[in-house]
Motif scaffolding. Structure first.
Motif, PDB file in Angstrom:
ATOM      1  N   ALA A 259     -13.769 -37.286  51.764  1.00 51.52           N
ATOM      2  CA  ALA A 259     -14.006 -37.849  50.585  1.00 51.52           C
ATOM      3  C   ALA A 259     -14.945 -36.252  49.998  1.00 51.52           C
TER       4      ALA A 259
ATOM      5  N   SER B 277     -14.737 -48.249  60.047  1.00 51.47           N
ATOM      6  CA  SER B 277     -15.478 -48.339  58.804  1.00 51.47           C
ATOM      7  C   SER B 277     -14.489 -49.096  57.671  1.00 51.47           C
TER       8      SER B 277
ATOM      9  N   LYS C 287     -15.189 -49.662  48.096  1.00 50.89           N
ATOM     10  CA  LYS C 287     -16.598 -49.681  48.071  1.00 50.89           C
ATOM     11  C   LYS C 287     -16.415 -48.409  48.179  1.00 50.89           C
TER      12      LYS C 287
ATOM     13  N   GLU D 241     -18.006 -46.023  49.158  1.00 51.42           N
ATOM     14  CA  GLU D 241     -17.256 -44.656  50.216  1.00 51.42           C
ATOM     15  C   GLU D 241     -16.369 -44.819  50.641  1.00 51.42           C
ATOM     16  N   ASP D 242     -15.332 -45.853  49.635  1.00 51.00           N
ATOM     17  CA  ASP D 242     -13.992 -45.106  49.771  1.00 51.00           C
ATOM     18  C   ASP D 242     -13.739 -44.369  49.469  1.00 51.00           C
TER      19      ASP D 242
ATOM     20  N   SER E 255     -19.438 -47.965  41.247  1.00 53.63           N
ATOM     21  CA  SER E 255     -20.016 -48.807  42.055  1.00 53.63           C
ATOM     22  C   SER E 255     -20.856 -50.051  40.578  1.00 53.63           C
TER      23      SER E 255
END
Length: 121
Positions: A40, A63, A87, A89-90, A121
């Motif tokens: 990330a 996760s 998500k 966060e992926d 999002s």
């Protein structure tokens, strides 16, 4: 020279799905455990999933457990990661990677160039 070429990344909304592929060459694909790892923005490499040489044994990071599925086709020298219920966060650069040693699970060394996954999002 080990060759690993990832594809299938893109931009997807939260809850969406993507299927990543990795084409392997210049080594005996069926001899090695294979991994998906990700990075990330601003963070280190994170192990995502691993699969054994014949595809009968898999493991996942907590996760992604229950949302991602790793698979392989040794006849086509291809590794796949099906990602569902994505998500934000992926969001990361996803790499296909090969284990250092044949036949055992050790640690990964060779990685491809990566494919970008962005989850909005």
């Amino acid at each position: 020279q080990v060759q690993l070429v990832e594809s299938g990344g893109g931009l997807v909304q939260t809850g969406g799905s993507l299927r990543l592929s990795c084409a392997a060459s210049e080594f005996t694909f069926s001899d090695y455990w294979m991994y998906w790892v990700r990075q990330a923005p601003g963070k280190g490499l994170e192990w995502v999933s691993v699969i054994n040489t014949v595809g009968g044994l898999t493991d996942y990071a907590d996760s992604v457990k229950g949302r991602f599925t790793i698979s392989r086709d040794n006849a086509k020298n291809t590794l796949t990661l099906q990602m569902n219920s994505l998500k934000p966060e992926d969001t990361a650069l996803y790499y296909c990677a090969r284990d250092r040693f044949p036949s055992v699970r050790s640690s990964y060394d060779y990685r491809g160039q990566g494919t970008q996954v962005t989850v909005s999002s």
